[in-house]
Design an enzyme around this catalytic site. Structure first.
Site, PDB file in Angstrom:
ATOM      1  N   PHE A 192       0.851  -1.187   0.000  1.00 10.27           N
ATOM      2  CA  PHE A 192       0.000   0.000   0.000  1.00 10.27           C
ATOM      3  C   PHE A 192       0.887   1.237   0.000  1.00 10.27           C
ATOM      4  O   PHE A 192       1.747   1.392   0.871  1.00 10.27           O
ATOM      5  CB  PHE A 192      -0.941   0.038   1.209  1.00 10.27           C
ATOM      6  CG  PHE A 192      -1.834   1.252   1.183  1.00 10.27           C
ATOM      7  CD1 PHE A 192      -2.914   1.326   0.311  1.00 10.27           C
ATOM      8  CD2 PHE A 192      -1.572   2.345   2.000  1.00 10.27           C
ATOM      9  CE1 PHE A 192      -3.719   2.461   0.250  1.00 10.27           C
ATOM     10  CE2 PHE A 192      -2.381   3.482   1.950  1.00 10.27           C
ATOM     11  CZ  PHE A 192      -3.451   3.534   1.072  1.00 10.27           C
ATOM     12  N   ASP A 214       9.339   2.500   1.470  1.00  7.98           N
ATOM     13  CA  ASP A 214       8.176   3.216   1.983  1.00  7.98           C
ATOM     14  C   ASP A 214       8.075   2.935   3.483  1.00  7.98           C
ATOM     15  O   ASP A 214       7.599   1.885   3.904  1.00  7.98           O
ATOM     16  CB  ASP A 214       6.912   2.764   1.246  1.00  7.98           C
ATOM     17  CG  ASP A 214       5.653   3.472   1.751  1.00  7.98           C
ATOM     18  OD1 ASP A 214       5.707   4.101   2.835  1.00  7.98           O
ATOM     19  OD2 ASP A 214       4.619   3.389   1.067  1.00  7.98           O
ATOM     20  N   LYS A 273       3.215   9.335   8.316  1.00 10.32           N
ATOM     21  CA  LYS A 273       2.362   9.104   9.494  1.00 10.32           C
ATOM     22  C   LYS A 273       2.910   9.593  10.831  1.00 10.32           C
ATOM     23  O   LYS A 273       2.409  10.562  11.389  1.00 10.32           O
ATOM     24  CB  LYS A 273       1.999   7.616   9.581  1.00 10.32           C
ATOM     25  CG  LYS A 273       1.040   7.188   8.468  1.00 10.32           C
ATOM     26  CD  LYS A 273       0.443   5.840   8.716  1.00 10.32           C
ATOM     27  CE  LYS A 273      -0.710   5.549   7.772  1.00 10.32           C
ATOM     28  NZ  LYS A 273      -0.337   5.000   6.475  1.00 10.32           N
TER      29      LYS A 273
HETATM   30  C1  LIG Z   1      -0.734   5.267   5.108  1.00  4.19           C
HETATM   31  C2  LIG Z   1       0.299   4.865   4.134  1.00  4.19           C
HETATM   32  C3  LIG Z   1       0.511   5.588   2.946  1.00  4.19           C
HETATM   33  C4  LIG Z   1      -0.364   6.747   2.538  1.00  4.19           C
HETATM   34  O1  LIG Z   1      -0.273   7.814   3.417  1.00  4.19           O
HETATM   35  P1  LIG Z   1      -1.334   9.037   3.321  1.00  4.19           P
HETATM   36  O2  LIG Z   1      -0.792  10.028   4.295  1.00  4.19           O
HETATM   37  O3  LIG Z   1      -2.667   8.487   3.696  1.00  4.19           O
HETATM   38  O4  LIG Z   1      -1.304   9.522   1.922  1.00  4.19           O
HETATM   39  C5  LIG Z   1       1.554   5.194   2.137  1.00  4.19           C
HETATM   40  N1  LIG Z   1       2.328   4.145   2.441  1.00  4.19           N
HETATM   41  C6  LIG Z   1       2.149   3.418   3.552  1.00  4.19           C
HETATM   42  C7  LIG Z   1       3.067   2.276   3.852  1.00  4.19           C
HETATM   43  C8  LIG Z   1       1.113   3.739   4.443  1.00  4.19           C
HETATM   44  O5  LIG Z   1       0.917   3.000   5.533  1.00  4.19           O
END
Ligand SMILES: *Cc1c(COP(=O)(O)O)cnc(C)c1O
Length: 390
Positions: A127, A214, A243
């Site tokens: 994701f 990521d 986050k």
């Molecule tokens: C939550 C998340 C995203 C997206 O972040 P947003 O601030 O909602 O755009 C991208 N990568 C990972 C691994 C995430 O957990």
């Protein structure tokens, strides 16, 4: 009915205030927060040091734009470089935007090497966000369906499969980068096999690809180290963060090292709000408190404690498939869909999440103490047993 777009199926509760690992709803009922606003509120709610720093900054300067130098932004870039070993930072406002920056960086890197149609290798069950590029990169049909045409320039392989990555490299000469979550979050709290990240690093070195991690969910102390890749001993070329970085004040970052750090030139990328004085104050204070209060050690110890307690309570139940994670990123995989557990937990004053249908996911604040962690384990173990008996 509200005037909000119908994008969320929300739980029947509105929170009115928070303190540490606790939240209170409008009726005054108290909840133990084992989700931290989805890995955002690492310091817990309304940490006094954060509140003081933000109040002061709001009264001093909130925003000026990136047309001018921003002192706090330079301080934050320097702090993140020192903690991560990366060279420089681009600031934006979310995880998706941080990954957009990484994807654009990889494409530009490719064009610089005369690869006109650059390809990025991405993983199943990943994701990366909800923008067009990041939903294309995500390995989840549900986030893509209905938004076609998707972008080109991505090749997907299973997570934890080095051979599949090597094979893409053999057949596709346009590969420029790998984008991977070191620990997958939304995909079910999936843990890298021994030597997976080292293997990816090796393939990148052999082929001249960028290794882009990521760490939007697993970064900023959640895994028990500042960054999850630091468990593996390798160095990535690019890291994305969001986050936990601003404790709830919107900020994202794309960090880069070496060749990758030299790719963007003026005019290539920008953000109006990115890295403004308020957001950077939130991030600087978050990093400061994590260091001062020894929250990396706490995340490691309390996370290990919770996993071993869950194993003791739930071991032997045939429908409990696996208890896994790292630090305060915890997944309990059941053999059947268990979304209903979230509402049951809410009724009993506990905030949890279920992801990937069958995985109970906990992302507690990094400040959670053992006694509070025990309450989480007690309540949740009981709920899981009741759920599996029903
Ligand atoms: C939550 C998340 C995203 C997206 O972040 P947003 O601030 O909602 O755009 C991208 N990568 C990972 C691994 C995430 O957990």
């Amino acid at each position: 009915m509200s005037n909000l777009m119908n994008t969320y199926s929300q739980l029947p509760v509105t929170f009115a205030k928070g303190e540490g690992v606790w939240l209170w709803d409008e009726a005054g009922k108290r909840y133990l927060d084992a989700l931290a606003g989805v890995a955002v509120c690492g310091l817990g709610h309304c940490h006094p040091k954060l509140v003081a720093a933000l109040c002061k900054q709001v009264g001093t300067l909130i925003h000026t734009s990136n047309l001018y130098h921003i002192g706090k932004q330079e301080q934050l870039a320097s702090r993140l470089a020192a903690l991560s070993g990366m060279d420089n930072a681009f600031f934006c406002n979310s995880g998706a935007e941080a990954n957009e920056a990484a994807i654009k960086l990889a494409r530009l890197y490719g064009h610089g090497r005369s690869i006109d149609l650059p390809t990025i290798i991405v993983m199943e069950k990943s994701f990366h966000g909800r923008t067009m590029a990041t939903l294309t990169a995500s390995g989840n049909r549900k986030v893509q369906a209905g938004f076609e045409p998707l972008l080109t320039g991505f090749a997907r392989v299973p997570y934890n499969d080095l051979e599949a990555v090597a094979q893409v490299g053999v057949h596709n000469k346009n590969v420029v980068a790998i984008l991977v979550e070191p620990y997958q979050g939304e995909g079910g709290v999936n843990v890298p096999q021994a030597n997976y990240l080292q293997g990816l690093r090796h393939l990148c070195d052999q082929n001249g690809w960028l290794l882009m991690l990521d760490e939007v969910q697993c970064g900023i102390g959640r895994s028990g180290k500042w960054f999850a890749f630091q468990h593996s001993g390798i160095m990535p070329d690019v890291i994305t963060l969001a986050k936990g970085l601003g404790s709830g004040v919107a900020i994202g970052a794309c960090l880069a090292k070496g060749t990758a750090a030299e790719v963007f030139k003026p005019g290539n990328h920008a953000s109006t709000f990115g890295g403004n004085p308020l957001a950077c104050t939130a991030a600087l204070t978050t990093l400061e408190v994590i260091g001062e209060d020894d929250l990396l050690r706490n995340a490691m110890e309390v996370g290990d404690f919770m996993r071993s307690m869950f194993k003791a309570r739930l071991a032997g139940l045939p429908d409990v498939r696996q208890i896994r994670g790292q630090g305060l990123m915890i997944g309990i995989e059941l053999s059947k869909p268990c979304g209903d557990l979230v509402k049951e937990a809410l009724k009993r004053g506990l905030l949890i999440n279920v992801t990937s249908d069958k995985v109970v996911r906990l992302l507690p604040p990094l400040v959670m103490q053992r006694s509070e962690a025990e309450q989480v384990v007690d309540t949740l173990s009981m709920l899981i047993k009741e759920f599996l008996m029903a």
